[in-house]
Design an enzyme around this catalytic site. Structure first.
Site, mmCIF file in Angstrom:
data_model
loop_
_atom_site.group_PDB
_atom_site.id
_atom_site.type_symbol
_atom_site.label_atom_id
_atom_site.label_comp_id
_atom_site.label_asym_id
_atom_site.label_seq_id
_atom_site.Cartn_x
_atom_site.Cartn_y
_atom_site.Cartn_z
ATOM 1 N N TYR A 1 100.032 -53.477 25.657
ATOM 2 C CA TYR A 1 100.595 -52.137 25.447
ATOM 3 C C TYR A 1 102.044 -52.174 24.999
ATOM 4 C CZ TYR A 1 102.313 -53.394 30.053
ATOM 5 O OH TYR A 1 102.893 -54.077 31.091
ATOM 6 N N GLY A 2 102.616 -53.354 24.844
ATOM 7 C CA GLY A 2 104.044 -53.450 24.537
ATOM 8 C C GLY A 2 104.327 -54.360 23.356
ATOM 9 N N LEU B 1 103.449 -57.177 22.565
ATOM 10 C CA LEU B 1 102.332 -57.959 22.028
ATOM 11 C C LEU B 1 101.468 -57.150 21.058
ATOM 12 C CD1 LEU B 1 101.359 -59.828 25.282
ATOM 13 C CD2 LEU B 1 102.003 -60.935 23.133
ATOM 14 N N GLU C 1 104.589 -63.742 30.001
ATOM 15 C CA GLU C 1 104.739 -62.600 30.906
ATOM 16 C C GLU C 1 105.327 -62.968 32.263
ATOM 17 O OE1 GLU C 1 104.535 -59.837 29.650
ATOM 18 O OE2 GLU C 1 102.907 -59.686 28.220
#
Length: 156
Positions: free
Chosen positions: A9-10, A12, A78
């Site tokens: 959601y970011g 990536l 992450e």
């Protein structure tokens, strides 16, 4: 070697700063998805983090198939399991097809009081607006008048 579903959601997401990791790793995009659960999204600088919140909003993102090797690389990026936790979460994608991919959720202890909440839970739009504001500010600072003022201040 087995494959895994991962919902991002970011940074990536395709075309954003860390998307090349997915491309180089041979990830296959299945489609755009949306979380079933609700979250709050925070600006952590160059990337977002989400924390679960029943009062929050759903998150739009992308669903990928990744290899075991790429999943380990994503865990490393992450900071899993210390900064983010990799959890199985329910989403829908395509024409409301259900899926249960891995998703990186921020450890609440990783948040600090200065992390700004992103109201719409949409990193792509928020990040592009943030970049536009940064470019406007930079160009203002580089204007002839501001340059002269800065030079005068430096002489004092």
């Amino acid at each position: 070697m087995s494959n895994h579903l991962v919902f991002v959601y970011g940074s990536l997401c395709s075309g954003l700063s860390n998307s090349s990791l997915l491309v180089r790793g041979g990830a296959r995009l299945l489609g755009i998805g949306k979380t079933i659960d609700r979250y709050d999204m925070y600006d952590l600088g160059m990337f977002p983090g989400v924390v679960e919140n029943d009062e929050g909003k759903q998150i739009l993102g992308e669903l990928y198939v990744v290899s075991e090797e790429l999943l380990r690389a994503l865990d490393s990026l992450e900071g899993c399991p210390h900064f983010y936790q990799r959890k199985v979460k329910k989403i829908t994608f395509g024409n409301d097809l259900p899926a249960a991919p891995f998703m990186y959720v921020l450890n609440k202890t990783s948040l600090n009081p200065f992390d700004k909440k992103i109201p719409a839970n949409d990193w792509r739009s928020y990040y592009h607006d943030k970049l536009d504001r940064s470019e406007e500010h930079t160009s203002e600072l580089q204007s002839h008048l501001n340059l002269v003022c800065r030079l005068l201040l430096e002489k004092k």
